[in-house]
Enzyme design. Structure first.
Site, PDB file in Angstrom:
ATOM      1  CG  HIS A   1      -6.716  -5.536   1.840  1.00 11.40           C
ATOM      2  ND1 HIS A   1      -6.079  -6.406   2.710  1.00 11.40           N
ATOM      3  CD2 HIS A   1      -7.964  -5.379   2.309  1.00 11.40           C
ATOM      4  CE1 HIS A   1      -6.916  -6.733   3.688  1.00 11.40           C
ATOM      5  NE2 HIS A   1      -8.060  -6.132   3.483  1.00 11.40           N
ATOM      6  CG  ASP A  47      -2.817  -8.305   0.560  1.00 11.00           C
ATOM      7  OD1 ASP A  47      -2.088  -8.563   1.515  1.00 11.00           O
ATOM      8  OD2 ASP A  47      -3.892  -7.671   0.654  1.00 11.00           O
ATOM      9  CG  HIS A  88      -1.992  -0.990   1.230  1.00 11.93           C
ATOM     10  ND1 HIS A  88      -2.871  -1.198   0.188  1.00 11.93           N
ATOM     11  CD2 HIS A  88      -2.310  -1.911   2.167  1.00 11.93           C
ATOM     12  CE1 HIS A  88      -3.698  -2.183   0.489  1.00 11.93           C
ATOM     13  NE2 HIS A  88      -3.389  -2.651   1.670  1.00 11.93           N
TER      14      HIS A  88
HETATM   15  O1  3YP Z   1      -3.817  -6.287   4.670  1.00 12.87           O
HETATM   16  C1  3YP Z   1      -3.799  -5.104   4.404  1.00 12.87           C
HETATM   17  C2  3YP Z   1      -4.266  -4.041   5.380  1.00 12.87           C
HETATM   18  C3  3YP Z   1      -5.697  -3.656   5.104  1.00 12.87           C
HETATM   19  C4  3YP Z   1      -6.242  -2.751   6.240  1.00 12.87           C
HETATM   20  C5  3YP Z   1      -5.561  -1.415   6.353  1.00 12.87           C
HETATM   21  C6  3YP Z   1      -6.583  -0.518   7.039  1.00 12.87           C
HETATM   22  C7  3YP Z   1      -7.905  -1.175   6.874  1.00 12.87           C
HETATM   23  C8  3YP Z   1      -7.705  -2.412   6.043  1.00 12.87           C
HETATM   24  N1  3YP Z   1      -3.436  -4.703   3.197  1.00 12.87           N
HETATM   25  O2  3YP Z   1      -3.014  -5.625   2.272  1.00 12.87           O
HETATM   26 ZN    ZN Z   2      -4.145  -7.275   2.690  1.00 15.30          ZN
END
Ligand code: 3YP
Ligand code: ZN
Length: 369
Positions: A182, A180, A143
């Site tokens: 997300h 992943d 991220h």
């Molecule tokens: O596993 C993750 C973290 C996701 C969370 C970060 C804030 C809310 C969801 N990103 O791949």
């Molecule tokens: Zn994730």
């Protein structure tokens, strides 16, 4: 065929503090303290199962090192690197940028060790010392954008490793697959206008970051066509993910013809994970991994390097990680998934609404030059 493995106890010392899972504890506001959802347990238990199962003995251990400032600056702004260091130097730590992403005391050095561990593994693969590898690193990275940490990520480990491979290892065309659960928004943004790096993200639609990872996000400028997103509906399981692999990921890799495949290897699409609503099992990860290793063998001498990302079920991530790593290493151990029974409900046939998304995204593959 040999498989490299990176792990270090310091990865478990990245302190994400007490919170209500995601938010900082705030008793007056009724937010009780609890361990942060991104805590060491799932990673510790995965490493321990890799050890106790006997698999570790079959791997080639690669020692990590801390990424240098110059290596971080291939991807990140100086201000961002300085921000992480400043937060890390605070007695109680701080945050990477979005209020969800704790930076513990000393986490700057640990985050550099995560990025540097992946660099060392990619280097070993590029030099032919090992065929492929897995870096069980923490904190995660996919991220993190060039100028901001978010989603528990401080530095974008996989982007730093990709740029290192291009700058130092003679590997020009880099494919980054991200399964992943997300959206790999940070990785996508870093390479969004760059045709030398193909990013493909399979994720739960609209989960995190909000309003991110849609099919229309397809790259820009010279990079148009080199970012592919597959926003899978909540509840997508084995059949849906394998259909996406078959219809999108493998054809895209064939067209792109990478010198190296990197995998943002989150296990949070597993059926027990608290951070999303997908339905993969350990057997799903095994099957998906086989598809990637076959592609790497066909396209780039087996060069496939995975970086650990998310995955939050402390009792199930270990079995997903073990299944993945057994397949990567081309072996099996005496340990089997004790929860395999869930596959009965996670093995639903491909659903029409899942197929529709996959078929729409599959149309983007032909844009890869
Ligand atoms: O596993 C993750 C973290 C996701 C969370 C970060 C804030 C809310 C969801 N990103 O791949
Ligand atoms: Zn994730």
């Amino acid at each position: 065929m040999t498989t490299g493995y990176v792990f270090h106890p310091e990865y478990l010392w990245h302190d994400t503090g007490t919170s209500a899972g995601l938010l900082p504890a705030n008793p007056p506001a009724g937010i009780q303290p609890a361990v942060h959802i991104e805590n060491p347990e799932a990673k510790r238990r995965a490493h321990e199962l890799i050890h106790v199962s006997g698999l570790l003995a079959e791997l080639t251990v690669i020692e990590p090192r801390r990424a240098t400032m110059a290596e971080l600056l291939r991807v990140h702004t100086g201000d961002h690197v300085q921000h992480i260091k400043t937060q890390s130097d605070l007695r109680g730590g701080g945050d990477a940028g979005d209020g969800f992403s704790p930076v513990g005391p000393g986490s700057y050095a640990i985050a550099r060790l995560a990025a540097g561990g992946l660099i060392e593994l990619v280097t070993a693969v590029a030099r032919g010392e090992v065929t492929n590898g897995y870096a069980l690193t923490r904190p995660p990275g996919h991220h993190a954008t060039a100028d901001r940490g978010m989603g528990f990520c401080l530095f974008n480990n996989i982007a730093v490793a990709a740029r290192h491979a291009q700058a130092e290892l003679g590997l020009t065309r880099i494919a980054i697959v991200d399964w992943d659960v997300h959206h790999g928004n940070g990785t996508q943004s870093i390479f969004y206008t760059d045709p030398s790096v193909l990013t493909i993200s399979l994720h739960q639609a609209g989960c995190f970051p909000p309003d991110s990872g849609w099919i229309r996000e397809n790259g820009a400028g010279d990079g148009t066509g080199y970012a592919i997103n597959v926003p899978l509906p909540p509840g997508t399981g084995h059949a849906g993910y394998l259909h996406a692999m078959t219809e999108i990921v493998l054809p895209a890799l064939e067209r792109f013809a990478p010198d190296l495949i990197l995998l943002a290897n989150g296990f949070d699409a597993n059926v027990f994970d608290p951070m999303a609503r997908q339905m993969l099992t350990a057997a799903s990860y095994r099957a998906m991994t086989r598809m990637l290793t076959d592609a790497a063998d066909r396209l780039c001498h087996g060069r496939l390097v995975a970086a650990h990302e998310g995955g939050y079920s402390p009792f199930y991530v270990p079995y997903c990680a073990l299944a993945f790593l057994e397949e990567l290493a081309g072996t099996t151990t005496r340990v089997t998934d004790p929860l395999a029974v869930v596959a009965d409900y996670a093995a639903e046939p491909l659903q029409p609404h899942q197929k529709a998304v996959i078929d729409e995204a599959a149309q983007l593959v032909s844009r890869i030059g």
